[in-house]
Motif scaffolding. Structure first.
Motif, PDB file in Angstrom:
ATOM      1  N   ARG A   1       0.455  -1.366   0.308  1.00 34.80           N
ATOM      2  CA  ARG A   1      -0.201  -0.210   0.290  1.00 34.80           C
ATOM      3  C   ARG A   1       0.929   1.273  -0.096  1.00 34.80           C
ATOM      4  N   ARG A   2       0.448   2.280  -1.042  1.00 32.30           N
ATOM      5  CA  ARG A   2       1.038   2.831  -1.424  1.00 32.30           C
ATOM      6  C   ARG A   2       0.779   4.469   0.087  1.00 32.30           C
ATOM      7  N   ARG A   3       2.216   4.873   0.748  1.00 32.31           N
ATOM      8  CA  ARG A   3       1.249   5.966   1.888  1.00 32.31           C
ATOM      9  C   ARG A   3       0.761   6.966   1.593  1.00 32.31           C
ATOM     10  N   VAL A   4      -0.545   7.553   2.013  1.00 29.95           N
ATOM     11  CA  VAL A   4      -1.208   8.400   1.980  1.00 29.95           C
ATOM     12  C   VAL A   4      -0.855   9.875   3.097  1.00 29.95           C
ATOM     13  N   VAL A   5      -1.310  10.602   2.778  1.00 31.18           N
ATOM     14  CA  VAL A   5      -0.994  12.054   3.321  1.00 31.18           C
ATOM     15  C   VAL A   5      -2.334  13.270   3.051  1.00 31.18           C
ATOM     16  N   ILE A   6      -2.055  13.981   4.154  1.00 28.80           N
ATOM     17  CA  ILE A   6      -3.301  15.218   3.569  1.00 28.80           C
ATOM     18  C   ILE A   6      -2.695  16.611   4.072  1.00 28.80           C
TER      19      ILE A   6
ATOM     20  N   ASN B   1       1.471  12.209  18.793  1.00 22.83           N
ATOM     21  CA  ASN B   1       1.941  10.970  16.778  1.00 22.83           C
ATOM     22  C   ASN B   1       0.775  10.599  16.785  1.00 22.83           C
ATOM     23  N   ILE B   2      -0.427   9.902  17.331  1.00 24.46           N
ATOM     24  CA  ILE B   2      -1.441   8.829  16.613  1.00 24.46           C
ATOM     25  C   ILE B   2      -2.287   9.339  16.917  1.00 24.46           C
ATOM     26  N   ILE B   3      -3.231  10.118  16.229  1.00 25.27           N
ATOM     27  CA  ILE B   3      -4.770   9.863  16.893  1.00 25.27           C
ATOM     28  C   ILE B   3      -6.034   8.938  16.415  1.00 25.27           C
ATOM     29  N   ALA B   4      -6.447   9.060  16.922  1.00 18.23           N
ATOM     30  CA  ALA B   4      -7.526   7.947  16.342  1.00 18.23           C
ATOM     31  C   ALA B   4      -9.450   8.659  16.736  1.00 18.23           C
TER      32      ALA B   4
ATOM     33  N   ILE C   1      -6.892   6.048  11.402  1.00 16.41           N
ATOM     34  CA  ILE C   1      -5.888   6.501  12.153  1.00 16.41           C
ATOM     35  C   ILE C   1      -4.864   7.352  11.538  1.00 16.41           C
ATOM     36  N   PHE C   2      -5.146   8.979  12.158  1.00 17.13           N
ATOM     37  CA  PHE C   2      -4.427   9.876  11.611  1.00 17.13           C
ATOM     38  C   PHE C   2      -2.723   9.764  12.818  1.00 17.13           C
ATOM     39  N   LYS C   3      -1.802   9.899  11.643  1.00 13.16           N
ATOM     40  CA  LYS C   3      -0.485   9.865  12.157  1.00 13.16           C
ATOM     41  C   LYS C   3       0.437  11.451  12.179  1.00 13.16           C
ATOM     42  N   LYS C   4       1.056  11.752  13.074  1.00 17.06           N
ATOM     43  CA  LYS C   4       1.677  12.867  12.725  1.00 17.06           C
ATOM     44  C   LYS C   4       2.528  12.836  11.566  1.00 17.06           C
ATOM     45  N   TYR C   5       2.889  14.030  10.766  1.00 18.26           N
ATOM     46  CA  TYR C   5       4.259  13.626   9.657  1.00 18.26           C
ATOM     47  C   TYR C   5       5.190  14.312  10.109  1.00 18.26           C
TER      48      TYR C   5
ATOM     49  N   THR D   1       2.526  21.476   1.395  1.00 20.07           N
ATOM     50  CA  THR D   1       2.357  21.161   2.958  1.00 20.07           C
ATOM     51  C   THR D   1       1.948  19.464   3.309  1.00 20.07           C
ATOM     52  N   ILE D   2       2.416  18.973   4.839  1.00 21.33           N
ATOM     53  CA  ILE D   2       1.642  17.846   4.566  1.00 21.33           C
ATOM     54  C   ILE D   2       1.023  18.601   6.427  1.00 21.33           C
ATOM     55  N   TYR D   3       0.184  17.871   6.219  1.00 24.27           N
ATOM     56  CA  TYR D   3      -0.309  18.061   7.337  1.00 24.27           C
ATOM     57  C   TYR D   3      -0.572  16.505   8.831  1.00 24.27           C
ATOM     58  N   ALA D   4      -0.689  16.027   7.952  1.00 28.11           N
ATOM     59  CA  ALA D   4      -0.819  14.542   8.724  1.00 28.11           C
ATOM     60  C   ALA D   4      -1.216  13.332   7.604  1.00 28.11           C
ATOM     61  N   GLU D   5      -0.910  12.341   8.708  1.00 26.10           N
ATOM     62  CA  GLU D   5      -0.246  11.422   7.218  1.00 26.10           C
ATOM     63  C   GLU D   5      -1.403  10.268   7.928  1.00 26.10           C
TER      64      GLU D   5
END
Length: 423
Positions: A3-8, A402-405, A419-423, A258-262
Protein backbone atom coordinates in the motif's frame (compact mmCIF):
# COMPACT_ATOMS: atom_id res chain seq x y z
CA UNK A 1 -0.39 -6.35 -0.45
CA UNK A 2 1.76 -3.24 -0.87
CA UNK A 3 0.00 0.00 0.00
CA UNK A 4 1.27 3.44 -0.89
CA UNK A 5 1.63 5.99 1.88
CA UNK A 6 -1.22 8.53 1.98
CA UNK A 7 -1.12 12.05 3.42
CA UNK A 8 -3.33 15.11 3.93
CA UNK A 9 -2.23 18.26 2.10
CA UNK A 10 -5.24 20.58 2.35
CA UNK A 11 -8.00 21.47 4.80
CA UNK A 12 -11.26 23.39 4.43
CA UNK A 13 -14.04 24.14 6.87
CA UNK A 14 -17.51 25.63 7.16
CA UNK A 15 -18.26 25.20 10.84
CA UNK A 16 -20.60 26.82 13.36
CA UNK A 17 -17.51 28.22 15.11
CA UNK A 18 -15.25 29.02 12.17
CA UNK A 19 -15.28 29.64 8.41
CA UNK A 20 -11.52 29.49 7.88
CA UNK A 21 -8.97 27.02 9.18
CA UNK A 22 -7.25 29.69 11.28
CA UNK A 23 -10.54 30.85 12.80
CA UNK A 24 -11.66 27.27 13.43
CA UNK A 25 -8.35 26.35 15.07
CA UNK A 26 -8.52 29.38 17.34
CA UNK A 27 -12.11 28.54 18.32
CA UNK A 28 -11.42 24.95 19.28
CA UNK A 29 -8.31 25.95 21.20
CA UNK A 30 -10.25 28.59 23.15
CA UNK A 31 -13.37 26.46 23.60
CA UNK A 32 -15.52 28.88 21.61
CA UNK A 33 -19.01 27.55 20.92
CA UNK A 34 -20.94 28.11 17.70
CA UNK A 35 -24.27 27.03 19.17
CA UNK A 36 -26.93 29.76 19.27
CA UNK A 37 -30.65 30.43 19.60
CA UNK A 38 -32.55 30.05 16.31
CA UNK A 39 -35.63 32.30 16.33
CA UNK A 40 -37.27 30.32 13.54
CA UNK A 41 -37.25 27.16 15.69
CA UNK A 42 -38.99 29.06 18.46
CA UNK A 43 -41.62 30.36 16.03
CA UNK A 44 -42.21 26.79 14.84
CA UNK A 45 -42.69 25.54 18.43
CA UNK A 46 -39.62 23.32 18.54
CA UNK A 47 -38.76 22.02 21.99
CA UNK A 48 -35.06 22.49 21.23
CA UNK A 49 -34.69 25.99 19.81
CA UNK A 50 -30.90 26.06 19.50
CA UNK A 51 -28.48 24.75 16.90
CA UNK A 52 -25.07 25.27 15.34
CA UNK A 53 -24.63 26.38 11.73
CA UNK A 54 -22.02 28.33 9.75
CA UNK A 55 -22.39 32.12 9.73
CA UNK A 56 -21.27 34.20 6.74
CA UNK A 57 -22.50 37.08 4.61
CA UNK A 58 -24.34 36.31 1.39
CA UNK A 59 -21.71 38.08 -0.69
CA UNK A 60 -19.14 35.55 0.60
CA UNK A 61 -20.66 33.09 -1.86
CA UNK A 62 -19.36 35.20 -4.76
CA UNK A 63 -15.94 33.69 -4.07
CA UNK A 64 -17.23 30.20 -4.91
CA UNK A 65 -20.21 30.52 -7.30
CA UNK A 66 -20.76 32.54 -10.46
CA UNK A 67 -23.92 34.57 -11.05
CA UNK A 68 -25.66 31.73 -12.91
CA UNK A 69 -24.87 29.21 -10.18
CA UNK A 70 -26.11 31.60 -7.50
CA UNK A 71 -29.45 32.07 -9.22
CA UNK A 72 -32.05 30.34 -7.06
CA UNK A 73 -29.43 28.75 -4.78
CA UNK A 74 -31.21 27.49 -1.67
CA UNK A 75 -29.26 24.37 -0.74
CA UNK A 76 -27.27 25.21 2.39
CA UNK A 77 -25.46 21.87 2.25
CA UNK A 78 -24.30 22.73 -1.27
CA UNK A 79 -23.02 26.11 -0.05
CA UNK A 80 -21.16 24.65 2.93
CA UNK A 81 -19.64 21.81 0.93
CA UNK A 82 -18.43 24.02 -1.92
CA UNK A 83 -16.91 26.55 0.50
CA UNK A 84 -15.04 23.86 2.45
CA UNK A 85 -14.08 21.89 -0.66
CA UNK A 86 -12.72 24.79 -2.70
CA UNK A 87 -10.88 26.20 0.31
CA UNK A 88 -9.23 22.82 0.97
CA UNK A 89 -8.25 22.55 -2.70
CA UNK A 90 -6.58 25.95 -2.66
CA UNK A 91 -5.01 25.28 0.74
CA UNK A 92 -3.32 22.24 -0.81
CA UNK A 93 -1.71 24.50 -3.42
CA UNK A 94 -3.98 23.52 -6.31
CA UNK A 95 -5.91 25.91 -8.53
CA UNK A 96 -9.31 25.66 -10.21
CA UNK A 97 -8.49 24.19 -13.61
CA UNK A 98 -9.83 25.72 -16.82
CA UNK A 99 -8.30 22.95 -18.95
CA UNK A 100 -10.51 21.00 -21.32
CA UNK A 101 -8.67 17.83 -20.28
CA UNK A 102 -9.93 16.23 -17.05
CA UNK A 103 -7.47 15.51 -14.25
CA UNK A 104 -7.48 11.72 -14.68
CA UNK A 105 -5.77 10.95 -11.37
CA UNK A 106 -7.85 13.37 -9.31
CA UNK A 107 -11.27 12.70 -7.81
CA UNK A 108 -13.95 13.78 -5.34
CA UNK A 109 -15.65 11.72 -2.65
CA UNK A 110 -17.99 14.08 -0.83
CA UNK A 111 -20.79 12.71 1.30
CA UNK A 112 -24.11 14.03 2.57
CA UNK A 113 -27.16 12.79 4.41
CA UNK A 114 -29.62 15.02 2.59
CA UNK A 115 -29.12 17.87 0.14
CA UNK A 116 -31.24 20.85 -0.78
CA UNK A 117 -34.21 20.23 1.48
CA UNK A 118 -35.26 23.92 1.27
CA UNK A 119 -34.94 23.83 -2.51
CA UNK A 120 -36.96 20.61 -2.60
CA UNK A 121 -39.68 22.25 -0.49
CA UNK A 122 -39.78 25.18 -2.90
CA UNK A 123 -40.04 22.76 -5.83
CA UNK A 124 -42.95 20.89 -4.24
CA UNK A 125 -44.95 24.11 -3.84
CA UNK A 126 -44.27 25.24 -7.40
CA UNK A 127 -45.24 21.87 -8.84
CA UNK A 128 -48.42 21.70 -6.76
CA UNK A 129 -49.33 25.20 -7.95
CA UNK A 130 -48.83 24.18 -11.59
CA UNK A 131 -45.70 26.29 -11.98
CA UNK A 132 -43.34 23.48 -12.93
CA UNK A 133 -41.76 25.61 -15.67
CA UNK A 134 -40.64 28.08 -13.01
CA UNK A 135 -38.53 25.59 -11.07
CA UNK A 136 -35.29 26.80 -12.60
CA UNK A 137 -32.49 24.94 -14.32
CA UNK A 138 -30.45 24.29 -11.16
CA UNK A 139 -33.16 22.58 -9.09
CA UNK A 140 -31.97 19.07 -9.91
CA UNK A 141 -28.31 19.58 -8.96
CA UNK A 142 -29.37 21.19 -5.67
CA UNK A 143 -31.68 18.34 -4.68
CA UNK A 144 -29.87 15.21 -5.85
CA UNK A 145 -27.57 13.73 -3.22
CA UNK A 146 -24.64 13.57 -5.65
CA UNK A 147 -25.08 17.23 -6.55
CA UNK A 148 -22.34 18.25 -4.13
CA UNK A 149 -19.67 15.90 -5.51
CA UNK A 150 -20.77 16.56 -9.11
CA UNK A 151 -20.52 20.31 -8.61
CA UNK A 152 -17.09 20.11 -7.00
CA UNK A 153 -15.88 17.59 -9.58
CA UNK A 154 -16.91 19.93 -12.39
CA UNK A 155 -15.53 23.01 -10.69
CA UNK A 156 -12.12 21.36 -10.25
CA UNK A 157 -12.09 19.34 -13.49
CA UNK A 158 -11.71 15.94 -11.81
CA UNK A 159 -11.49 12.89 -14.09
CA UNK A 160 -11.17 10.12 -11.51
CA UNK A 161 -13.91 8.94 -9.15
CA UNK A 162 -16.58 11.59 -8.46
CA UNK A 163 -19.18 10.27 -6.06
CA UNK A 164 -21.27 10.92 -2.95
CA UNK A 165 -21.48 8.49 -0.04
CA UNK A 166 -24.17 8.54 2.62
CA UNK A 167 -23.93 6.66 5.92
CA UNK A 168 -25.61 8.97 8.43
CA UNK A 169 -23.19 10.22 11.10
CA UNK A 170 -20.37 8.04 9.72
CA UNK A 171 -20.47 9.69 6.30
CA UNK A 172 -17.50 12.04 6.62
CA UNK A 173 -15.13 9.52 8.18
CA UNK A 174 -16.23 6.93 5.63
CA UNK A 175 -15.47 9.34 2.76
CA UNK A 176 -11.93 9.82 4.07
CA UNK A 177 -11.37 6.08 4.25
CA UNK A 178 -12.80 5.56 0.76
CA UNK A 179 -10.33 8.14 -0.55
CA UNK A 180 -7.49 6.57 1.42
CA UNK A 181 -8.20 3.10 0.01
CA UNK A 182 -8.33 4.36 -3.58
CA UNK A 183 -5.04 6.24 -3.30
CA UNK A 184 -3.23 3.56 -1.27
CA UNK A 185 -4.13 0.98 -3.93
CA UNK A 186 -2.79 3.17 -6.76
CA UNK A 187 -6.12 4.01 -8.39
CA UNK A 188 -5.81 7.75 -7.83
CA UNK A 189 -3.23 10.35 -6.78
CA UNK A 190 -5.39 13.08 -5.25
CA UNK A 191 -8.93 13.01 -3.88
CA UNK A 192 -10.93 15.81 -2.30
CA UNK A 193 -12.81 14.05 0.50
CA UNK A 194 -15.36 15.40 2.95
CA UNK A 195 -19.02 15.72 3.78
CA UNK A 196 -21.74 18.29 4.26
CA UNK A 197 -25.12 18.66 5.92
CA UNK A 198 -28.06 20.97 5.27
CA UNK A 199 -29.33 23.16 8.09
CA UNK A 200 -32.79 24.30 9.12
CA UNK A 201 -36.05 23.11 10.66
CA UNK A 202 -36.84 20.57 7.95
CA UNK A 203 -33.58 18.75 8.70
CA UNK A 204 -33.71 19.04 12.48
CA UNK A 205 -37.47 18.60 12.98
CA UNK A 206 -37.40 14.80 12.96
CA UNK A 207 -34.87 14.72 15.78
CA UNK A 208 -36.93 17.18 17.81
CA UNK A 209 -39.93 14.90 17.33
CA UNK A 210 -37.88 11.96 18.66
CA UNK A 211 -37.25 13.98 21.84
CA UNK A 212 -33.53 13.34 21.77
CA UNK A 213 -32.53 17.02 21.71
CA UNK A 214 -31.96 19.15 24.84
CA UNK A 215 -34.78 21.58 25.61
CA UNK A 216 -33.68 23.17 28.90
CA UNK A 217 -30.93 25.35 27.42
CA UNK A 218 -32.84 27.61 25.02
CA UNK A 219 -31.85 30.59 27.17
CA UNK A 220 -28.25 29.41 27.50
CA UNK A 221 -27.28 27.81 24.16
CA UNK A 222 -23.54 27.45 24.67
CA UNK A 223 -24.11 25.24 27.73
CA UNK A 224 -26.39 22.79 25.95
CA UNK A 225 -23.98 20.36 24.28
CA UNK A 226 -22.45 18.30 27.09
CA UNK A 227 -20.64 15.16 25.85
CA UNK A 228 -19.53 12.82 28.66
CA UNK A 229 -21.21 15.07 31.25
CA UNK A 230 -23.42 13.79 34.07
CA UNK A 231 -25.95 16.45 33.08
CA UNK A 232 -25.99 15.63 29.35
CA UNK A 233 -29.57 15.60 28.05
CA UNK A 234 -29.31 15.02 24.31
CA UNK A 235 -27.41 16.24 21.27
CA UNK A 236 -27.63 19.74 19.86
CA UNK A 237 -28.26 19.69 16.09
CA UNK A 238 -25.64 21.26 13.88
CA UNK A 239 -24.59 21.61 10.25
CA UNK A 240 -21.67 22.61 8.07
CA UNK A 241 -18.95 20.88 6.08
CA UNK A 242 -15.38 19.69 6.36
CA UNK A 243 -12.99 18.87 3.53
CA UNK A 244 -9.55 17.29 3.27
CA UNK A 245 -7.28 16.95 0.25
CA UNK A 246 -5.94 13.41 0.45
CA UNK A 247 -2.90 12.60 -1.67
CA UNK A 248 -0.26 9.98 -2.23
CA UNK A 249 2.97 10.79 -0.42
CA UNK A 250 4.87 10.52 -3.71
CA UNK A 251 2.64 13.13 -5.35
CA UNK A 252 2.84 15.47 -2.35
CA UNK A 253 6.62 15.26 -2.19
CA UNK A 254 7.07 15.81 -5.92
CA UNK A 255 5.21 19.10 -5.80
CA UNK A 256 6.63 20.21 -2.44
CA UNK A 257 3.25 20.34 -0.74
CA UNK A 258 2.70 21.13 2.93
CA UNK A 259 1.73 17.91 4.68
CA UNK A 260 -0.66 18.17 7.63
CA UNK A 261 -0.68 14.50 8.66
CA UNK A 262 -0.52 10.94 7.40
CA UNK A 263 -3.41 8.46 7.22
CA UNK A 264 -2.24 5.06 8.45
CA UNK A 265 -5.46 3.19 7.73
CA UNK A 266 -8.85 2.42 9.17
CA UNK A 267 -11.99 0.32 8.92
CA UNK A 268 -15.66 0.67 8.03
CA UNK A 269 -18.18 -1.89 9.30
CA UNK A 270 -21.74 -2.46 10.49
CA UNK A 271 -23.26 -4.20 13.49
CA UNK A 272 -26.03 -5.55 11.28
CA UNK A 273 -28.56 -4.25 13.83
CA UNK A 274 -27.94 -7.39 15.86
CA UNK A 275 -26.84 -7.99 19.45
CA UNK A 276 -28.42 -4.80 20.79
CA UNK A 277 -27.74 -2.80 17.65
CA UNK A 278 -30.69 -1.09 15.96
CA UNK A 279 -31.44 1.83 13.66
CA UNK A 280 -30.54 4.19 16.54
CA UNK A 281 -28.30 2.13 18.84
CA UNK A 282 -24.86 0.61 18.18
CA UNK A 283 -23.93 -3.05 18.41
CA UNK A 284 -21.08 -2.74 20.91
CA UNK A 285 -19.30 -5.83 19.59
CA UNK A 286 -19.26 -4.27 16.11
CA UNK A 287 -17.94 -0.96 17.46
CA UNK A 288 -15.12 -2.74 19.24
CA UNK A 289 -14.39 -4.83 16.14
CA UNK A 290 -14.23 -1.66 14.01
CA UNK A 291 -11.72 -0.02 16.36
CA UNK A 292 -9.57 -3.15 16.62
CA UNK A 293 -9.62 -3.71 12.87
CA UNK A 294 -8.63 -0.08 12.24
CA UNK A 295 -5.63 -0.50 14.56
CA UNK A 296 -4.60 -3.75 12.86
CA UNK A 297 -5.10 -2.25 9.41
CA UNK A 298 -2.87 0.68 10.39
CA UNK A 299 -0.04 -1.52 11.63
CA UNK A 300 0.05 -0.05 15.13
CA UNK A 301 -0.65 -1.18 18.70
CA UNK A 302 -3.39 0.20 20.98
CA UNK A 303 -0.80 1.76 23.30
CA UNK A 304 0.53 3.79 20.33
CA UNK A 305 -2.63 5.91 20.33
CA UNK A 306 -2.07 9.20 22.12
CA UNK A 307 -5.59 10.60 21.76
CA UNK A 308 -9.07 9.74 20.58
CA UNK A 309 -11.54 12.05 18.91
CA UNK A 310 -14.75 10.25 19.72
CA UNK A 311 -18.26 10.30 18.31
CA UNK A 312 -19.63 11.22 21.78
CA UNK A 313 -22.91 13.01 21.16
CA UNK A 314 -24.02 13.98 24.71
CA UNK A 315 -26.58 11.19 25.02
CA UNK A 316 -26.90 8.14 27.25
CA UNK A 317 -24.68 6.28 24.76
CA UNK A 318 -21.55 8.26 25.74
CA UNK A 319 -20.67 5.93 28.61
CA UNK A 320 -21.22 2.91 26.35
CA UNK A 321 -18.83 4.41 23.80
CA UNK A 322 -16.13 4.91 26.44
CA UNK A 323 -16.66 1.32 27.60
CA UNK A 324 -16.26 0.15 23.99
CA UNK A 325 -13.01 2.08 23.60
CA UNK A 326 -11.70 0.53 26.82
CA UNK A 327 -12.62 -2.97 25.69
CA UNK A 328 -11.30 -2.50 22.16
CA UNK A 329 -7.99 -1.03 23.24
CA UNK A 330 -7.54 -3.16 26.35
CA UNK A 331 -6.56 0.04 28.14
CA UNK A 332 -8.00 1.61 31.27
CA UNK A 333 -6.92 4.01 33.98
CA UNK A 334 -3.77 6.03 33.35
CA UNK A 335 -2.96 3.98 30.25
CA UNK A 336 -6.04 5.31 28.47
CA UNK A 337 -5.41 7.99 25.79
CA UNK A 338 -6.74 11.52 25.97
CA UNK A 339 -10.26 11.71 24.56
CA UNK A 340 -12.37 14.63 23.38
CA UNK A 341 -15.54 15.52 21.49
CA UNK A 342 -15.88 18.51 19.15
CA UNK A 343 -19.66 18.34 19.53
CA UNK A 344 -19.37 20.26 22.78
CA UNK A 345 -18.63 23.35 20.64
CA UNK A 346 -20.48 22.83 17.35
CA UNK A 347 -23.25 20.36 18.14
CA UNK A 348 -23.86 17.21 16.15
CA UNK A 349 -23.37 18.16 12.51
CA UNK A 350 -24.93 14.89 11.32
CA UNK A 351 -23.47 13.74 7.98
CA UNK A 352 -20.87 16.52 8.21
CA UNK A 353 -19.72 15.56 11.70
CA UNK A 354 -17.02 13.06 10.69
CA UNK A 355 -15.31 15.42 8.25
CA UNK A 356 -15.49 18.52 10.47
CA UNK A 357 -14.17 16.50 13.43
CA UNK A 358 -11.41 14.99 11.27
CA UNK A 359 -10.24 18.50 10.35
CA UNK A 360 -10.08 19.26 14.09
CA UNK A 361 -8.17 16.01 14.68
CA UNK A 362 -5.60 16.77 12.00
CA UNK A 363 -5.09 20.28 13.39
CA UNK A 364 -4.28 18.81 16.80
CA UNK A 365 -1.55 16.67 15.24
CA UNK A 366 -0.12 19.50 13.17
CA UNK A 367 -0.26 22.20 15.84
CA UNK A 368 0.55 20.12 18.96
CA UNK A 369 -2.46 20.48 21.22
CA UNK A 370 -5.46 18.56 22.56
CA UNK A 371 -8.61 20.69 22.68
CA UNK A 372 -10.73 20.64 25.81
CA UNK A 373 -14.18 19.17 26.34
CA UNK A 374 -16.47 22.16 26.95
CA UNK A 375 -19.30 21.67 29.47
CA UNK A 376 -17.77 18.53 30.97
CA UNK A 377 -16.81 19.70 34.44
CA UNK A 378 -19.37 17.26 35.90
CA UNK A 379 -18.00 14.06 34.39
CA UNK A 380 -20.47 11.19 34.06
CA UNK A 381 -19.80 8.84 37.04
CA UNK A 382 -19.91 5.76 34.79
CA UNK A 383 -17.19 7.28 32.62
CA UNK A 384 -15.21 8.40 35.66
CA UNK A 385 -15.08 4.78 36.81
CA UNK A 386 -13.34 3.85 33.55
CA UNK A 387 -11.14 6.80 32.62
CA UNK A 388 -9.18 9.20 34.87
CA UNK A 389 -10.37 12.79 34.98
CA UNK A 390 -7.15 14.13 33.42
CA UNK A 391 -7.68 11.97 30.33
CA UNK A 392 -10.78 14.06 29.58
CA UNK A 393 -9.46 17.65 29.71
CA UNK A 394 -11.92 20.53 29.98
CA UNK A 395 -9.38 23.05 28.70
CA UNK A 396 -6.94 22.85 25.80
CA UNK A 397 -3.61 21.35 26.80
CA UNK A 398 -0.20 21.70 25.20
CA UNK A 399 0.66 18.19 24.07
CA UNK A 400 2.32 16.74 21.00
CA UNK A 401 0.28 13.71 19.91
CA UNK A 402 1.83 11.32 17.42
CA UNK A 403 -1.22 9.19 16.63
CA UNK A 404 -4.92 10.04 17.02
CA UNK A 405 -7.85 7.69 16.37
CA UNK A 406 -11.03 9.26 14.99
CA UNK A 407 -14.29 7.32 15.03
CA UNK A 408 -17.88 7.95 13.94
CA UNK A 409 -20.91 5.78 14.67
CA UNK A 410 -24.10 6.37 12.70
CA UNK A 411 -27.82 5.68 12.49
CA UNK A 412 -28.34 2.24 11.02
CA UNK A 413 -25.61 0.69 13.22
CA UNK A 414 -22.74 1.73 10.91
CA UNK A 415 -19.21 2.50 12.09
CA UNK A 416 -16.02 4.06 10.77
CA UNK A 417 -12.63 4.52 12.43
CA UNK A 418 -9.57 6.17 10.87
CA UNK A 419 -6.05 6.43 12.29
CA UNK A 420 -4.12 9.68 11.71
CA UNK A 421 -0.41 10.12 12.39
CA UNK A 422 1.84 13.16 12.70
CA UNK A 423 4.01 13.55 9.61
Amino acid sequence: MYRRRVVITGLGIASPNGMTISEFKSSIQKGTSGIRLIKQLKELSFSCQIAGFPIYKEEHLNNYFNSVELRGLKATGMEYGVIAGVDAWKDAGFYVSNSETPLWNTGVIFGTGILGVDKFREAIYKVDEGNVRRLGSNTVIQTMASGISAFLGGKLGCGNIVTTNSSACSTGTEAILMAYDRIASGNAEVILAGSTSDSGPYVWGGFDAMRILPYKYNDNPTQASRPMSASASGFVPGSGAGALVIESLDSAQKRGATIYAEILGGTINSGGQRNGGSMTAPNSIAVQHCIQSAIKNSGIYPEDIDAINGHLTATTKDSAEIQNWCEALGLKGNDFPYINSLKSMVGHCLAASGSIESVATVLQLKENFIFGNVNCEDLNPEIASLVPRDRIPTKTINFSPNIIAKASFGFGDVNACVIFKKY
